[in-house]
Write a protein that holds these residues in place. Structure first.
Motif, PDB file in Angstrom:
ATOM      1  N   GLN B   9       0.793  -1.230   0.000  1.00 50.92           N
ATOM      2  CA  GLN B   9       0.000   0.000   0.000  1.00 50.92           C
ATOM      3  C   GLN B   9       0.823   1.277   0.000  1.00 50.92           C
ATOM      4  OE1 GLN B   9      -0.766  -2.080   3.201  1.00 50.92           O
ATOM      5  NE2 GLN B   9      -1.341  -0.423   4.585  1.00 50.92           N
ATOM      6  N   SER B  10       0.242   2.323  -0.555  1.00 51.16           N
ATOM      7  CA  SER B  10       0.817   3.660  -0.495  1.00 51.16           C
ATOM      8  C   SER B  10       0.273   4.362   0.750  1.00 51.16           C
ATOM      9  CB  SER B  10       0.421   4.449  -1.748  1.00 51.16           C
ATOM     10  OG  SER B  10      -0.985   4.529  -1.815  1.00 51.16           O
ATOM     11  N   GLY B 103      -1.196  -4.125   1.776  1.00 43.84           N
ATOM     12  CA  GLY B 103      -1.864  -3.872   0.508  1.00 43.84           C
ATOM     13  C   GLY B 103      -3.356  -3.636   0.604  1.00 43.84           C
ATOM     14  N   GLY B 104      -3.813  -2.623  -0.145  1.00 44.56           N
ATOM     15  CA  GLY B 104      -5.230  -2.350  -0.312  1.00 44.56           C
ATOM     16  C   GLY B 104      -5.676  -2.893  -1.656  1.00 44.56           C
ATOM     17  N   ASN B 105      -6.736  -2.322  -2.197  1.00 44.01           N
ATOM     18  CA  ASN B 105      -7.306  -2.819  -3.446  1.00 44.01           C
ATOM     19  C   ASN B 105      -6.334  -2.745  -4.627  1.00 44.01           C
ATOM     20  OD1 ASN B 105      -9.506  -3.508  -5.379  1.00 44.01           O
ATOM     21  ND2 ASN B 105      -9.109  -1.397  -6.032  1.00 44.01           N
ATOM     22  N   GLY B 106      -5.520  -1.695  -4.676  1.00 44.39           N
ATOM     23  CA  GLY B 106      -4.553  -1.579  -5.773  1.00 44.39           C
ATOM     24  C   GLY B 106      -3.582  -2.750  -5.772  1.00 44.39           C
ATOM     25  N   LEU B 108      -4.198  -5.706  -4.443  1.00 43.43           N
ATOM     26  CA  LEU B 108      -4.973  -6.893  -4.834  1.00 43.43           C
ATOM     27  C   LEU B 108      -5.005  -7.009  -6.364  1.00 43.43           C
ATOM     28  CD1 LEU B 108      -6.930  -9.246  -4.128  1.00 43.43           C
ATOM     29  CD2 LEU B 108      -8.798  -7.571  -4.222  1.00 43.43           C
ATOM     30  N   GLY B 109      -5.202  -5.894  -7.042  1.00 39.93           N
ATOM     31  CA  GLY B 109      -5.197  -5.896  -8.508  1.00 39.93           C
ATOM     32  C   GLY B 109      -3.843  -6.326  -9.052  1.00 39.93           C
ATOM     33  N   SER B 112      -3.479 -10.059  -8.647  1.00 42.61           N
ATOM     34  CA  SER B 112      -4.259 -10.742  -9.677  1.00 42.61           C
ATOM     35  C   SER B 112      -3.542 -10.692 -11.025  1.00 42.61           C
ATOM     36  CB  SER B 112      -5.648 -10.099  -9.764  1.00 42.61           C
ATOM     37  OG  SER B 112      -6.335 -10.548 -10.900  1.00 42.61           O
ATOM     38  N   GLY B 129      -3.357  -6.155   5.822  1.00 44.12           N
ATOM     39  CA  GLY B 129      -4.029  -5.789   4.568  1.00 44.12           C
ATOM     40  C   GLY B 129      -4.370  -7.044   3.774  1.00 44.12           C
ATOM     41  N   TRP B 130      -4.349  -6.939   2.466  1.00 43.37           N
ATOM     42  CA  TRP B 130      -4.667  -8.106   1.644  1.00 43.37           C
ATOM     43  C   TRP B 130      -3.626  -9.221   1.793  1.00 43.37           C
ATOM     44  CZ3 TRP B 130      -9.060  -9.726   0.035  1.00 43.37           C
ATOM     45  CH2 TRP B 130     -10.087  -8.805  -0.225  1.00 43.37           C
ATOM     46  N   ARG B 133      -4.863 -11.575   4.154  1.00 38.61           N
ATOM     47  CA  ARG B 133      -6.189 -12.130   3.878  1.00 38.61           C
ATOM     48  C   ARG B 133      -6.200 -13.069   2.682  1.00 38.61           C
ATOM     49  NH1 ARG B 133     -10.186  -8.101   5.698  1.00 38.61           N
ATOM     50  NH2 ARG B 133     -11.382  -8.452   3.814  1.00 38.61           N
ATOM     51  N   ILE B 137      -8.833 -16.613   1.161  1.00 37.79           N
ATOM     52  CA  ILE B 137      -9.712 -16.496  -0.009  1.00 37.79           C
ATOM     53  C   ILE B 137      -9.226 -17.318  -1.193  1.00 37.79           C
ATOM     54  CG2 ILE B 137     -10.314 -14.135   0.664  1.00 37.79           C
ATOM     55  CD1 ILE B 137      -8.651 -13.228  -1.845  1.00 37.79           C
ATOM     56  N   ALA B 138      -7.956 -17.713  -1.165  1.00 36.54           N
ATOM     57  CA  ALA B 138      -7.413 -18.427  -2.325  1.00 36.54           C
ATOM     58  C   ALA B 138      -7.981 -19.839  -2.415  1.00 36.54           C
ATOM     59  CB  ALA B 138      -5.889 -18.456  -2.245  1.00 36.54           C
TER      60      ALA B 138
END
Lengths: 179, 179, 179, 179
Positions: B9-10, B103-106, B108-109, B112, B129-130, B133, B137-138
């Motif tokens: 994350q930033s 890590g946030g959503n960015g 996660l992208g 992926s 963060g991700w 997590r 979820i994997a």
């Protein structure tokens, strides 16, 4: 550190063009600037070899995902996963200024993209290809359209090209990372 | 040279995450690998500082055209002229393997995209963060879909993360520039 | 359905260029082809208006994320989130063939990208700008470099331009979606 | 006209997912919206077939330069010349809102990109794949990180999904082309 992109044709090039491109690479390294190219053969390879001879730092902005067609003088390969036209735009956006040697249609497109993004370009006029033809086609010999965004510069030798560029930077006309 | 991308994350990050990111940067530099990040703040900045402390080489794959929001530890700024989502793909394509911290959503992208492009990723699980997590979820704790393209790895410490990655390279499971 | 991209300058254009662009749009629509443009003002707007007058289908490949600067004649706006140089490549890749009217440096870049991607281009020579200058700068008046990838065609009127293009398609020289 | 992107897995899909995707396509067409997809097989094909059954307009944002792997229900093929990850971003940027059906890792990446770009997404939860797993992994069941940029919506049926989306548009919460 200033980032100088060098654009020019891939494939087989004449011994004269090789020598000129190598000298450009050496000059860039000796000025303490970073060299960026498209990472392939021809001008890109010769200029990178020249920079490595002078212990410069060489970035190759490559199409695709592999190093298969990369030349051997790259320190930092950026494998963009893009086709060569899209990757040329990454190269232009990532350069503070550019030098053009020879060049076919791909190089013409990079010149046009540099002008669009207001990047200074010095054209080594005696190197042939589009570099030798730009002046006759440019508006007033120095712009790529009537908006006159940024003046094209011409040089006859590698040394002259670097002097012109460094001069523009030293006179605070531009700073690395400026647009 | 191997190119290791670090994603995370930033913005403001905890002292623990800073320490962890710096250590990752140092480890990457000490292994003689090149560090690539998105060039901004937070994890990207801390990992870059760590790499520079150990005299590493740091590439920042930046959105936009300027260095305004770039951190100060970047040797080679690649100013892509792209928004942050497109530039994240350049980062992933240009990395031989990646390490994920928080890590946030960015991020996660980017995880992926790494999986899609079959890039090995080591996730520092305790970093929150991700990164903290993903395992739940994997698919089978280790794939991002049923195609099972490439196994995700997990590590508890920076050192363990680097060991896992270098091991994959040393066993010829992969080569720099491979896809 | 054939997809025809039209490239040309943005901003204010002369009444003659407007009329010519509108007529091109009408011709494209009457041939049952889809019109693609960069979606902005000037030639892009005039050609789109012409196509809508003849109930054509108009796609605008726009820079950025909003419709703020889009012209009002677009049926399908593709808001690429990209700067205008990157989005121009999407336009070129998505066109089966292109027509060039007038044009500044941006259009020159699109012409170069079309040639690189081996897309047929018909240049309306009397329309001025780069369209009026290409022949003098092209190799043998018809190629953009010595590789001679694809022949440039010239036309004096909108009707002639469409006839040339449709002829190339009808003679199975190319198919929609071909490269 | 509102542009609705539909994301979901390619390849073989179950008859239930086919039926659901076709119904989504029909609903989109009946609402007078434009359907955008990635233009390939699986969910993309089924939803496009549904839209064409109801005389809708279908845009396919395709990777590569050819129509080889495009499904047969596309009115406007946008052949981006990009790999599938980059082209997914064009799809997301060009959609005013998205609907997610099933989905593997590629769809997860598109969901993440939609959230990053603050695009509303309605997830058809019973459709399986990542669509069936998002709620358990999302922050508070409805955000993809702590920044809480945009709320994810869930629906059980195609009709419900469209109602949710049209409601958001009708209440002026958003306009086509907004970001």
């Amino acid at each position: 550190m200033i980032r100088i992109g060098v654009i020019g044709q891939s494939g087989a090039i004449t011994p004269e063009m090789q020598k000129m491109a190598e000298e450009i690479g050496r000059e860039i390294a000796q000025k303490g600037a970073i060299l960026l190219t498209g990472g392939r053969s021809g001008v890109m390879e010769a200029v990178s070899r020249g920079a490595k001879m002078a212990n410069g730092l060489v970035v190759g902005i490559l199409p695709g995902d592999t190093l298969d067609k990369a030349n051997e003088y790259i320190d930092i390969p950026i494998t963009t996963g893009l086709s060569s036209d899209y990757r040329s735009l990454i190269l232009v956006h990532s350069s503070d200024a550019l030098i053009m040697i020879g060049g076919g249609n791909g190089t013409l497109g990079e010149l046009s993209a540099s002008y669009l993004n207001r990047k200074p370009v010095v054209i080594i006029e005696p190197s042939g290809g589009w570099a030798g033809r730009v002046r006759t086609i440019a508006y007033e010999g120095t712009y790529l359209d009537e908006r006159k965004h940024v003046k094209l510069d011409y040089a006859h030798t590698p040394k002259e090209a670097l002097d012109i560029l460094m001069n523009r930077f030293n006179h605070n006309e531009m700073e690395p990372g400026d647009v």
